[in-house]
Design an enzyme around this catalytic site. Structure first.
Site, PDB file in Angstrom:
ATOM      1  N   LYS A   1      48.067 -44.210 -19.711  1.00  0.00           N
ATOM      2  CA  LYS A   1      47.501 -44.207 -18.352  1.00  0.00           C
ATOM      3  C   LYS A   1      46.310 -45.161 -18.404  1.00  0.00           C
ATOM      4  O   LYS A   1      45.221 -44.801 -18.830  1.00  0.00           O
ATOM      5  CB  LYS A   1      47.044 -42.794 -17.988  1.00  0.00           C
ATOM      6  CG  LYS A   1      47.138 -42.477 -16.506  1.00  0.00           C
ATOM      7  CD  LYS A   1      46.310 -43.368 -15.602  1.00  0.00           C
ATOM      8  CE  LYS A   1      44.879 -42.883 -15.510  1.00  0.00           C
ATOM      9  NZ  LYS A   1      44.032 -43.867 -14.790  1.00  0.00           N
TER      10      LYS A   1
ATOM     11  N   GLU B   1      37.002 -40.753 -27.873  1.00  0.00           N
ATOM     12  CA  GLU B   1      36.005 -41.803 -28.061  1.00  0.00           C
ATOM     13  C   GLU B   1      35.229 -41.929 -26.752  1.00  0.00           C
ATOM     14  O   GLU B   1      35.764 -42.413 -25.754  1.00  0.00           O
ATOM     15  CB  GLU B   1      36.676 -43.125 -28.445  1.00  0.00           C
ATOM     16  CG  GLU B   1      37.295 -43.041 -29.831  1.00  0.00           C
ATOM     17  CD  GLU B   1      37.935 -44.334 -30.301  1.00  0.00           C
ATOM     18  OE1 GLU B   1      38.649 -44.281 -31.316  1.00  0.00           O
ATOM     19  OE2 GLU B   1      37.717 -45.379 -29.658  1.00  0.00           O
TER      20      GLU B   1
ATOM     21  N   CYS C   1      30.993 -49.685 -25.043  1.00  0.00           N
ATOM     22  CA  CYS C   1      30.468 -48.369 -25.426  1.00  0.00           C
ATOM     23  C   CYS C   1      29.493 -48.476 -26.591  1.00  0.00           C
ATOM     24  O   CYS C   1      28.614 -47.646 -26.744  1.00  0.00           O
ATOM     25  CB  CYS C   1      31.614 -47.446 -25.794  1.00  0.00           C
ATOM     26  SG  CYS C   1      32.568 -48.095 -27.173  1.00  0.00           S
TER      27      CYS C   1
ATOM     28  N   GLU D   1      23.367 -42.983 -20.403  1.00  0.00           N
ATOM     29  CA  GLU D   1      24.206 -44.174 -20.519  1.00  0.00           C
ATOM     30  C   GLU D   1      24.311 -44.856 -19.154  1.00  0.00           C
ATOM     31  O   GLU D   1      24.718 -44.228 -18.172  1.00  0.00           O
ATOM     32  CB  GLU D   1      25.610 -43.798 -21.009  1.00  0.00           C
ATOM     33  CG  GLU D   1      26.486 -45.023 -21.199  1.00  0.00           C
ATOM     34  CD  GLU D   1      27.925 -44.685 -21.587  1.00  0.00           C
ATOM     35  OE1 GLU D   1      28.570 -43.893 -20.884  1.00  0.00           O
ATOM     36  OE2 GLU D   1      28.400 -45.240 -22.595  1.00  0.00           O
TER      37      GLU D   1
HETATM   38  P1  NAD Z   1      36.275 -42.822 -17.278  1.00  0.00           P
HETATM   39  O1  NAD Z   1      36.035 -41.630 -18.110  1.00  0.00           O
HETATM   40  O2  NAD Z   1      35.780 -42.831 -15.885  1.00  0.00           O
HETATM   41  O3  NAD Z   1      37.841 -43.116 -17.161  1.00  0.00           O
HETATM   42  C1  NAD Z   1      38.641 -43.293 -18.303  1.00  0.00           C
HETATM   43  C2  NAD Z   1      40.075 -42.967 -17.952  1.00  0.00           C
HETATM   44  O4  NAD Z   1      40.200 -41.577 -17.700  1.00  0.00           O
HETATM   45  C3  NAD Z   1      40.609 -43.683 -16.738  1.00  0.00           C
HETATM   46  O5  NAD Z   1      41.931 -44.095 -17.007  1.00  0.00           O
HETATM   47  C4  NAD Z   1      40.584 -42.586 -15.672  1.00  0.00           C
HETATM   48  O6  NAD Z   1      41.519 -42.773 -14.643  1.00  0.00           O
HETATM   49  C5  NAD Z   1      40.929 -41.370 -16.502  1.00  0.00           C
HETATM   50  N1  NAD Z   1      40.490 -40.097 -15.960  1.00  0.00           N
HETATM   51  C6  NAD Z   1      39.396 -39.821 -15.205  1.00  0.00           C
HETATM   52  N2  NAD Z   1      39.302 -38.495 -14.939  1.00  0.00           N
HETATM   53  C7  NAD Z   1      40.359 -37.917 -15.562  1.00  0.00           C
HETATM   54  C8  NAD Z   1      40.837 -36.570 -15.662  1.00  0.00           C
HETATM   55  N3  NAD Z   1      40.178 -35.557 -15.099  1.00  0.00           N
HETATM   56  N4  NAD Z   1      41.958 -36.335 -16.368  1.00  0.00           N
HETATM   57  C9  NAD Z   1      42.622 -37.336 -16.959  1.00  0.00           C
HETATM   58  N5  NAD Z   1      42.242 -38.638 -16.886  1.00  0.00           N
HETATM   59  C10 NAD Z   1      41.117 -38.918 -16.206  1.00  0.00           C
HETATM   60  O7  NAD Z   1      35.696 -44.031 -18.125  1.00  0.00           O
HETATM   61  P2  NAD Z   1      35.537 -45.540 -17.653  1.00  0.00           P
HETATM   62  O8  NAD Z   1      34.536 -45.572 -16.546  1.00  0.00           O
HETATM   63  O9  NAD Z   1      36.891 -46.094 -17.417  1.00  0.00           O
HETATM   64  O10 NAD Z   1      34.929 -46.228 -18.945  1.00  0.00           O
HETATM   65  C11 NAD Z   1      33.557 -46.282 -19.209  1.00  0.00           C
HETATM   66  C12 NAD Z   1      33.159 -45.169 -20.152  1.00  0.00           C
HETATM   67  O11 NAD Z   1      33.983 -45.203 -21.307  1.00  0.00           O
HETATM   68  C13 NAD Z   1      31.759 -45.272 -20.677  1.00  0.00           C
HETATM   69  O12 NAD Z   1      31.179 -43.999 -20.700  1.00  0.00           O
HETATM   70  C14 NAD Z   1      31.930 -45.777 -22.099  1.00  0.00           C
HETATM   71  O13 NAD Z   1      30.885 -45.468 -22.970  1.00  0.00           O
HETATM   72  C15 NAD Z   1      33.185 -45.122 -22.490  1.00  0.00           C
HETATM   73  N6  NAD Z   1      33.848 -45.850 -23.578  1.00  0.00           N
HETATM   74  C16 NAD Z   1      33.814 -45.329 -24.830  1.00  0.00           C
HETATM   75  C17 NAD Z   1      34.390 -46.010 -25.898  1.00  0.00           C
HETATM   76  C18 NAD Z   1      34.365 -45.502 -27.308  1.00  0.00           C
HETATM   77  O14 NAD Z   1      35.041 -46.073 -28.164  1.00  0.00           O
HETATM   78  N7  NAD Z   1      33.622 -44.454 -27.616  1.00  0.00           N
HETATM   79  C19 NAD Z   1      35.023 -47.217 -25.646  1.00  0.00           C
HETATM   80  C20 NAD Z   1      35.036 -47.715 -24.350  1.00  0.00           C
HETATM   81  C21 NAD Z   1      34.450 -47.003 -23.317  1.00  0.00           C
HETATM   82  C1  6OH Z   2      33.884 -49.719 -26.619  1.00  0.00           C
HETATM   83  O1  6OH Z   2      33.676 -50.207 -25.547  1.00  0.00           O
HETATM   84  C2  6OH Z   2      34.381 -50.443 -27.741  1.00  0.00           C
HETATM   85  C3  6OH Z   2      35.116 -49.818 -28.671  1.00  0.00           C
HETATM   86  C4  6OH Z   2      35.659 -50.562 -29.747  1.00  0.00           C
HETATM   87  C5  6OH Z   2      36.678 -50.098 -30.512  1.00  0.00           C
HETATM   88  O2  6OH Z   2      37.274 -48.939 -30.321  1.00  0.00           O
HETATM   89  C6  6OH Z   2      37.198 -50.915 -31.579  1.00  0.00           C
HETATM   90  O3  6OH Z   2      38.190 -50.484 -32.186  1.00  0.00           O
HETATM   91  O4  6OH Z   2      36.666 -51.997 -31.859  1.00  0.00           O
END
Ligand code: NAD
Ligand code: 6OH
Length: 489
Positions: free
Chosen positions: A176, A252, A286, A388
Site C-alpha cells: 500500500k 520504522e 526520517c 518531529e
Molecule cells: P504516515 O504515517 O502518514 O503514512 C504512511 C502510510 O501509512 C501511508 O501509506 C498511509 O496511507 C498509511 N496509513 C495511514 N494511516 C493508516 C492506518 N490507520 N492504517 C493503515 N495504514 C495507514 O507517514 P508519511 O507522512 O507518509 O511519512 C512521513 C513519516 O514517516 C515521518 O514521521 C517519518 O519520520 C516517517 N518515516 C520513517 C522512516 C524510518 O525508517 N523510520 C522512514 C521514512 C519515513
Molecule cells: C527514512 O526516511 C529513510 C530510511 C532509510 C532506510 O530505511 C534505508 O534503508 O536506507
C-alpha cells in the site's frame, strides 16, 4: 489513471472512486489514482496466498534469486521511467533521485538475494537422556503474505527496502504505497511481469489509511505479517489493528535526530554532513537532523556557515540545472511545517536563515515551497526542538561538555539516528556507543551498508531490518530435532 496491480494485472478499484496524484512543484494533476475497495484488497490477499503456496514456493532458492537479480536489472534498464515517475510525484531534484532513490530501488533486490543465498542456519548436536546423540538444525520458512505499508518521502527506496527481502525470503507481498506517491509502486508491477515473477507475488493496492486500503490491508485476517514505515502515530494505530490477529509487525517510525558537533571537528566535514542531513530531500528524511548541538567555541561559526548554506539553496523544478532544492510533498505538509515556523517565533527562536515561503515565479506559485530554515535561541525543551517537523529546518543549540551533549542528544522519546562530529577517535567511539539510537554516524550521515541492522528504538520503532536482521522478520524459524539411535561401529 494509475491502477491497482493485483494477481499480475492492472485493475480499476471496485470502489468506483479515484483520487488526485498531485505534482508538488506546481500543484498540477499528474494522474488520477484508482482507489481500491475492500474487495480488491481481498482479491490481492487471495492472489498472494495462491502464489505463496503455488508457483512461488515451487521455485528453488537459486531460481528465486535469479528472478530478483532480473528485477534489479530491469529497474536499472528502466531507470529513466522510474526517475520520471518518482520526480513527478515528489518534486525532488532529478539529480538526487538518480543517485539515491532509483539505484537503491535496484540494490534492495540484489543485496537481499545475495543475503538469502549466503545465510547459514544454526545447528546443535546434543544428547538425549539415554546418551544417544540428537541433531538439531533450523529451517527458515517464509512468513507468508506480507502487508507492506509505505510513506511518501523515499517512495521506491523504502518500498523495495521491504519488498526485496520479503520476496528473497519466499514471501508474497501486498504493497500500500502512500496516497501522495503511488506511481513507482504501480510501475514496479510492469517490471515484475516483464521478468516473469509469478502473478500474485507482488500486488499493489491504492488508497488512504483509515476507512481505505491501508486499514483494509492491515486489519485483514489472512495476512501473516505487517511491515510499516511512517509516522509514529500511524504505527501505533497499525499495532493496535494487528493485535487482534496477533500479527508480527516491523515498525520504522519517526525521529527527532540530533547532530553533535565538537569543537575539535573538521568544520568542512561538519558542513558537508549537515548540509545533507538538514536539507536533503527538503528535510523529509526520517534520519534527518532537526537538532544541532554545537560546542560553544565553534557555535557561532557553525551557525553562520549553516545559515549561509540555507540561503544558497536554490528552489526550482527537478530538472532545472540551476536548482538544487525541491518543494515539500504537499500543500497540507507545507501548512504543518509552516505551523512549526510560527511556533518557533512564538517560542523565542530567531530564524537566522529562512523562516517562511520563498517567492517563486508564477508557474511554480502553487507548489508546496518552503524556505530552508536555521533557528538559534530555541530552548532544548521547546516544542520545535522536541517534535518531529519533517521539514528542512533545525534548531542550533550550544553546549559546553561532552556529558551535557550526551544528555541533550538522548533526551527524546525517539531513538532513530544521530551524527557526531569530532576528530577525537576515543570520544567518537565513547559517544556513539552511549547514544540511544538505532544508527549513529561519525563524521558523516546516511551512509548505508544494507548488510547492517537498521531501525529505531523508543518511539522510532520496533525491530531491525537489514542483512540477516531482515531474515529474522521475513522468515519463521522451525527447529528440527533428530535423535540418532544407531551405535557407532
Ligand atoms: P504516515 O504515517 O502518514 O503514512 C504512511 C502510510 O501509512 C501511508 O501509506 C498511509 O496511507 C498509511 N496509513 C495511514 N494511516 C493508516 C492506518 N490507520 N492504517 C493503515 N495504514 C495507514 O507517514 P508519511 O507522512 O507518509 O511519512 C512521513 C513519516 O514517516 C515521518 O514521521 C517519518 O519520520 C516517517 N518515516 C520513517 C522512516 C524510518 O525508517 N523510520 C522512514 C521514512 C519515513
Ligand atoms: C527514512 O526516511 C529513510 C530510511 C532509510 C532506510 O530505511 C534505508 O534503508 O536506507
Amino acid at each position: 489513471m494509475i491502477l491497482n496491480f493485483i494477481d499480475g494485472e492492472y485493475r480499476e478499484g471496485r470502489s468506483g472512486r479515484s483520487f488526485d496524484d498531485i505534482n508538488p512543484v506546481d500543484g498540477s494533476l499528474i494522474a488520477k489514482v484508482s482507489e481500491a475497495a475492500r474487495e480488491d484488497v481481498d482479491d490481492a490477499v487471495r492472489a498472494a496466498r495462491r502464489a505463496l503456496c503455488g508457483p512461488w514456493a515451487a521455485l528453488k532458492l537459486a531460481q528465486r534469486c535469479d528472478l530478483l537479480y532480473a528485477v534489479a536489472a530491469e529497474i536499472d534498464r528502466r531507470a529513466e521511467d522510474f526517475l520520471a515517475a518518482e520526480v513527478a510525484d515528489t518534486g525532488k531534484p532529478r539529480e538526487l533521485a538518480s543517485h539515491l532513490d532509483i539505484p537503491r530501488g535496484a540494490a534492495n533486490f540484489r543485496v537481499f538475494a545475495d543475503v538469502v543465498r549466503n545465510v547459514a542456519t544454526e545447528t546443535f548436536i546434543g544428547h538425549a537422556p539415554d546418551g544417544k546423540p540428537a541433531l538439531n538444525y533450523a529451517l527458515r520458512r517464509p512468513k507468508g503474505v506480507v502487508a507492506v505499508v509505505c510513506p511518501w518521502n523515499l517512495p521506491l527506496l523504502l518500498m523495495t527496502w521491504k519488498v526485496g527481502p520479503a520476496l528473497a525470503c519466499g514471501n508474497t507481498v501486498i504493497v500500500k504505497p502512500s496516497e501522495e506517491t503511488p506511481a513507482t509502486a504501480a510501475l514496479l508491477g510492469e517490471v515484475m511481469n516483464k521478468v516473469g515473477i509469478p502473478k500474485g507475488v507482488y500486488n499493489v493496492v491504492h488508497g488512504f489509511g483509515p476507512g481505505s486500503a491501508g486499514e483494509f490491508l492491515t486489519t485483514h485476517p489472512d495476512i501473516d505479517a505487517i511491515t510499516f514505515t511512517g509516522e509514529t502515530r500511524t504505527g501505533a494505530a497499525i499495532i493496535r489493528a494487528s493485535s487482534a490477529g496477533v500479527k508480527p509487525v516491523s515498525m520504522e517510525l519517526g525521529g527527532k535526530n540530533p547532530a553533535v558537533v565538537f569543537a575539535d571537528a573538521d568544520l568542512d566535514v561538519v558542513m558537508a554532513g549537515l548540509t545533507r542531513s538538514v536539507f536533503e530531500n527538503t528535510g523529509q528524511v526520517c534520519l534527518g537532523t532537526e537538532r544541532v548541538y554545537v560546542q560553544r567555541p565553534v557555535y557561532e561559526a557553525v551557525v553562520q556557515r549553516l545559515a549561509e548554506v540555507a540561503r544558497q539553496l536554490k528552489p526550482g523544478r527537478p530538472d532545472d540545472p540551476a536548482a538544487n532544492f525541491g518543494p515539500l510533498i504537499s500543500a497540507e505538509h507545507q501548512q504543518k511545517v509552516l505551523s512549526y515556523y510560527q511556533l518557533a517565533r512564538d517560542e523565542g527562536g530567531l530564524a537566522v536563515a529562512g523562516g517562511g515561503v520563498p517567492g517563486m515565479p508564477s508557474d511554480l506559485a502553487r507548489g508546496a515551497w518552503i524556505e530552508p530554515t536555521v533557528w538559534t535561541g530555541l530552548q532544548h525543551d521547546s516544542r520545535v526542538a522536541r517534535e518531529e517537523i519533517f521539514g528542512p529546518c533545525c534548531a542550533v543549540i550550544p553546549f559546553d561538555t561532552e556529558s551535557e551533549a550526551l544528555m541533550l542528544a538522548n533526551d527524546t522519546p525517539y531513538g532513530l539516528a544521530a551524527s557526531v562530529y569530532t576528530r577525537d577517535i576515543d570520544r567518537a567511539h565513547r559517544f556513539a556507543a552511549a547514544l540511544r539510537v538505532g544508527i549513529a554516524w561519525v563524521n558523516t550521515w546516511f551512509l548505508r551498508d544494507l548488510r547492517t541492522a537498521f531501525g529505531g528504538s523508543g518511539a522510532s520503532g520496533i525491530g531491525r531490518e537489514g542483512g540477516v536482521h531482515s531474515l529474522e522478520f521475513y522468515t519463521e524459524l522451525s527447529n528440527v530435532c533428530i535423535k540418532l539411535h544407531g551405535e557407532s561401529q
